[in-house]
Design a protein around this motif. Structure first.
Motif, PDB file in Angstrom:
ATOM      1  N   ASP A  60       1.019  -1.510   0.029  1.00  0.00           N
ATOM      2  CA  ASP A  60       0.626  -0.044  -0.189  1.00  0.00           C
ATOM      3  C   ASP A  60       1.135   0.917  -0.208  1.00  0.00           C
ATOM      4  OD1 ASP A  60      -1.376   2.190   0.441  1.00  0.00           O
ATOM      5  OD2 ASP A  60      -2.589   1.249   2.368  1.00  0.00           O
ATOM      6  N   ASP A  61       1.207   1.763  -1.333  1.00  0.00           N
ATOM      7  CA  ASP A  61       2.013   3.052  -0.967  1.00  0.00           C
ATOM      8  C   ASP A  61       1.488   4.559  -0.754  1.00  0.00           C
ATOM      9  OD1 ASP A  61       3.685   1.195  -2.691  1.00  0.00           O
ATOM     10  OD2 ASP A  61       3.392   2.166  -4.500  1.00  0.00           O
ATOM     11  N   ASP A  62      -0.213   4.295  -0.276  1.00  0.00           N
ATOM     12  CA  ASP A  62      -0.297   5.690   0.740  1.00  0.00           C
ATOM     13  C   ASP A  62       0.166   5.601   1.713  1.00  0.00           C
ATOM     14  OD1 ASP A  62      -1.463   5.877  -1.371  1.00  0.00           O
ATOM     15  OD2 ASP A  62      -3.177   5.313  -1.355  1.00  0.00           O
ATOM     16  N   ILE A  63       1.031   5.004   2.197  1.00  0.00           N
ATOM     17  CA  ILE A  63       1.645   4.408   4.084  1.00  0.00           C
ATOM     18  C   ILE A  63       3.156   5.233   3.761  1.00  0.00           C
ATOM     19  CG2 ILE A  63       2.095   3.083   5.560  1.00  0.00           C
ATOM     20  CD1 ILE A  63      -0.137   1.151   4.792  1.00  0.00           C
ATOM     21  N   THR A  64       2.593   6.381   4.144  1.00  0.00           N
ATOM     22  CA  THR A  64       4.032   7.044   4.596  1.00  0.00           C
ATOM     23  C   THR A  64       4.746   6.698   6.351  1.00  0.00           C
ATOM     24  OG1 THR A  64       3.787   8.896   4.274  1.00  0.00           O
ATOM     25  CG2 THR A  64       4.391   7.910   2.389  1.00  0.00           C
ATOM     26  N   THR A  65       3.299   7.625   7.272  1.00  0.00           N
ATOM     27  CA  THR A  65       3.553   8.055   8.735  1.00  0.00           C
ATOM     28  C   THR A  65       3.446   6.802   9.000  1.00  0.00           C
ATOM     29  OG1 THR A  65       1.097   8.617   8.535  1.00  0.00           O
ATOM     30  CG2 THR A  65       2.884  10.373   7.493  1.00  0.00           C
ATOM     31  N   HIS A  66       3.462   6.238  10.513  1.00  0.00           N
ATOM     32  CA  HIS A  66       2.967   5.520  11.381  1.00  0.00           C
ATOM     33  C   HIS A  66       1.954   5.752  11.571  1.00  0.00           C
ATOM     34  CE1 HIS A  66       6.417   4.400  13.737  1.00  0.00           C
ATOM     35  NE2 HIS A  66       7.031   5.654  12.804  1.00  0.00           N
ATOM     36  N   GLN A  67       0.687   6.755  11.567  1.00  0.00           N
ATOM     37  CA  GLN A  67      -0.388   7.161  12.053  1.00  0.00           C
ATOM     38  C   GLN A  67      -0.932   5.926  10.752  1.00  0.00           C
ATOM     39  OE1 GLN A  67      -2.228   9.146  14.024  1.00  0.00           O
ATOM     40  NE2 GLN A  67      -3.886   9.142  13.000  1.00  0.00           N
TER      41      GLN A  67
END
Lengths: 377, 377
Positions: free
Chosen positions: A140-147
């Motif tokens: 899932d390329d949208d995941i960039t933050t811990h949140q």
């Protein structure tokens, strides 16, 4: 379901180069006694089991013996997840083989959350993982933050059918607004590690690890147990404990903090050297691990040695008196010169038992001047 | 009882700085296939599971996955003991919890031998231990050698009542007369590690680890399986295998060596550079790990680069031709000078495609002379 929630054991850790393994063994004994006396159904450890990816063999042995006794002798299942200090692969070795005996270790994060039913409750263990790992794992390329990473994982927990049983999330992360201690290693720089506590609101209890001070965020059931030992002098005033949780479907959890009493406390004491040495005589626990802040403004002969004759475990000394005096003085070469003469004069007084004579002072002043001239050439 | 005996996996090991993890994964696949196709009741690994006390995390993961598949997917129990390369404490973590699932790990040696019944057979796993450790553990001051330590431990195996079932000892040690390879780390210096094979005679089968070449000592049932991969060029000619053992009470064991075929073999080739480059064209496995011994007596331009263009995995190069020529020549400064001129002359020839002219040779000789004069000043 009644369980103890704890975290951040950091087995193998040292405090200012002082090994803590005996303290940790003592702490584990207390946790075991509490688990037995409270007749808990499980022990949950929310990450940072060890202090390092490669813990000392003695720490591995300590944990192994503890688990043998908890599980084999007392029949209490243990659930533990890897934290940011642990090596996920090393901690996860053989976990499939251990589960049948009641030791549930979650090392590397899996793409699908792994619900674990114990008694009348479902646990959802989420080992610590960098956003990049979650991104890769879930493609899932949208995941960039811990949140974002946590939101996607928790979505799986939301949709899992627990058949009406309470849901307990076990995670190792940093909730927004959490209060830090010096002994935690930041998960990332500049606040990108912060997670909104409201993400966790839907669950019946959230057993968190990472922050060393016991605290809850948002609501009382979203909770850090804190570490069971003080791992830095910044934690000197924290009350260490494990968290006892009783859960029943349809009711808010009953939460209690059960204190853990160290064999040697971690304290900060402050004052003039002579006063502290005097006070040591009536100190009930002079063996504690101490940071000492000395208010004295003059030079002192071997203050550490003198303190340790009374307080054997002084680990760190701060000359707060000297620091504040120096900050108040005029700067430049004159200040330094004066400082040297004064320091030597204090030293002389302590060694000789009498102040320097006028002649001795003049001798010293000219010697210092000469040395400074040499510096300039 | 039908089992595979293997040892000395050395997971995480490198060969001349070349990582072998993919080779090791391939080897584990073969062992698993053999275990399944032979329908064995157990897999026995006689120590040196890992190459180092702290193996790389990737090696830990590889083993963990292998064990998951063997035990969970195929229901084949695994017995493994720590060797002299393994960290006993790390390997032994959680072993009590694993045993119920069929993973039997023996990390630190215990004072009392721990018989393990699997099917109609008793196994007696004896992890490697220094004589000093055994002396301390058994509180027996007379134990100073490996021989004495093993004798005392085996005494326990002798007296254990197996109710008529065959006894299999699993141990990691050096039997007298065993033939060594370069990849074994000596257990002690000067032969104090040698154990008399007759000590093991009373048992039905002895599954040994430590020596990398398959062999038996004394009698056919006292046996090293050898490592399943070649871990040094000194093992180039060994045939690697695992050992299949069938045991029935009252009969001698039926023993078979099942070959393990590496993806890339470990070989030594020898000859003149040009001949070897030519032979490469018809070499069926040019990707093998190679040690090359060059017979050429003159200087060569980038022999390693040229060899690797045909044999990509040349790991070590020996100029046997140069070495023997130099050993034969007169010594002294003259020899060195001649060597330099000759070497440059070879180099010139290879780069320019033609020999040096008379004038060029004189120029070079006087240049070398001048340099040597400079050296003497």
């Amino acid at each position: 379901m009644k369980f103890i929630h704890t975290s951040d054991w950091h087995l193998g850790r040292q405090l200012h180069n002082e090994p803590l393994l005996d303290e940790q063994a003592h702490m584990l004994e207390q946790i075991m006694e509490l688990a037995i006396s409270q007749a808990v159904d499980a022990l949950i450890i929310a990450g940072d089991i060890y202090d390092r990816a490669i813990p000392p063999a003695s720490a591995v042995e300590l944990l192994s013996h503890f688990l043998d006794r908890m599980i084999t002798d007392h029949g209490i299942p243990v659930v533990l997840i890897a934290g940011n200090h642990d090596s996920h692969e090393r901690l996860g070795f053989g976990s499939q083989q251990m589960a049948r005996s009641g030791l549930h270790i979650y090392g590397p994060l899996c793409a699908a959350v792994q619900p674990l039913q114990l008694g009348d409750c479902f646990f959802y263990p989420i080992p610590y993982a960098e956003p990049a790992v979650v991104r890769h794992l879930l493609q899932d390329d949208d995941i960039t933050t811990h949140q974002q990473a946590m939101a996607v994982i928790l979505q799986q927990v939301m949709t899992h059918d627990s058949q009406g049983l309470p849901k307990v999330v076990v995670a190792h992360c940093f909730l927004d607004g959490g209060s830090e201690s010096e002994s935690e290693r930041p998960l990332s720089i500049g606040g990108a590690d912060r997670i909104d506590p409201t993400l966790f609101q839907p669950f019946d209890y959230v057993a968190l690890g990472h922050l060393h001070g016991p605290q809850y965020r948002g609501e009382a059931h979203i909770r850090y147990s804190g570490s069971p030992l003080k791992y830095s002098f910044s934690e000197a005033k924290q009350k260490k404990s494990v968290t006892l949780v009783e859960l029943e479907a349809g009711r808010p959890p009953i939460i209690q903090q059960l204190p853990i009493t160290p064999r040697k406390d971690v304290r900060v004491i402050e004052g003039f050297l002579e006063d502290l040495l005097l006070a040591a005589k009536s100190d009930p626990t002079p063996e504690d691990y101490l940071m000492v802040r000395l208010s004295d403004t003059q030079a002192l002969l071997d203050p550490m040695g003198r303190l340790r004759s009374r307080y054997p475990n002084v680990l760190h000394l701060e000359r707060t008196g000297l620091m504040s005096r120096q900050q108040g003085e005029e700067s430049g070469r004159e200040r330094i010169k004066k400082g040297e003469l004064e320091m030597f004069s204090d030293f002389f007084g302590q060694v000789a038992g009498a102040p320097m004579t006028e002649a001795q002072q003049q001798m010293m002043t000219s010697l210092i001047d000469e040395l400074h001239k040499g510096e300039l050439q």
